[in-house]
Design an enzyme around this catalytic site. Sequence first.
Site, PDB file in Angstrom:
ATOM      1  N   PHE A 126      -4.928   8.540   4.324  1.00  0.00           N
ATOM      2  CA  PHE A 126      -3.948   7.528   3.962  1.00  0.00           C
ATOM      3  C   PHE A 126      -4.647   6.190   3.779  1.00  0.00           C
ATOM      4  CE2 PHE A 126      -1.869  10.843   6.291  1.00  0.00           C
ATOM      5  CZ  PHE A 126      -0.679  11.058   5.598  1.00  0.00           C
ATOM      6  N   LYS A 127      -4.462   5.602   2.613  1.00  0.00           N
ATOM      7  CA  LYS A 127      -4.987   4.266   2.353  1.00  0.00           C
ATOM      8  C   LYS A 127      -3.814   3.297   2.462  1.00  0.00           C
ATOM      9  CE  LYS A 127      -7.224   1.564  -1.329  1.00  0.00           C
ATOM     10  NZ  LYS A 127      -7.503   1.556  -2.794  1.00  0.00           N
TER      11      LYS A 127
END
Length: 306
Positions: free
Chosen positions: A167-168
Amino acid sequence: MATPIYRGVFPVAPTVFDEAGRLDLDGQKRAIDFMIDAGSNGICILANFSEQFVLTDEERSTVQNVVLEHVAGRVPVIVTTTHFSTDVCAARSRAAQDAGAAMVMIMPPYHGATIRVGEAGIHAFFSKVSAAIDIPIMIQDAPVAGTPMSAAFLASLAKEIEHVSYFKIETAQAASKLRELIRLGGDAVVGPWDGEEAITLIPDFDAGATGSMTGGGYPDGIRKIVDAYASGDTEQAAELYQQWLPLINYENRQCGLAACKTLMKAGGVIKSDMVRHPLASMQPAVRDGLLKVARRLDPLVLRWAH
């Protein structure tokens, strides 16, 4: 064979054009070589900072295949495969995997300012993309998508969809969201990452981030900070961050995606810093300010070609 866990600095590579706005594939290869020499743990291509939205499908495929062939396994490469259509995104993701991508990065489906998909649709979207591939998916949680996704929802995607594991986080209060995501997602969240040109890097790493996706102009500077932090020397990391923060801020607030190309052109890495219309060229005064801030730090990008 177990899938590697990716950590560290994975900057976004620019898409390199000549002065006429055509793909410059030789320049593209030089940009990639510089980024590897500058200490990138990996590279992301075809992201928003790669101007993915001004490329034809054929050009996307060309850049993807040329870069992955040129990298030849030296570092892992993340390919952005975002598309509103589930089927198109799945096909893009499969093509990226087949070409040698280590991971794909995808935003939730959105179009324009108002066309959005609810949580059930987003879940089905990522489930179908995941079923088409065998490599990790990084969900890009960025304001540009205009799609709020809670930490609880993201954690549920990680737990329920096989390949969703990175997850960015680029939303406001990113550190708080990272903490909550890690708490709720547990081992299913393999890679909680920082983004947005590292403007929130230290708070995000304090929150548990293990990777950072930044601009591509000075991976050597970001790598020094991240390496110090990873070694446990958080005071040294903070000191280094304060040194590089003026340049990070200049990119994040003044220049955007053009910063990387301007730095690469100034250092002779690429011949042109052209961005495709309707994006505007950087104003000369802003360019001068960027280079003035960069020269104080002596990043490799200004020396690499000499």
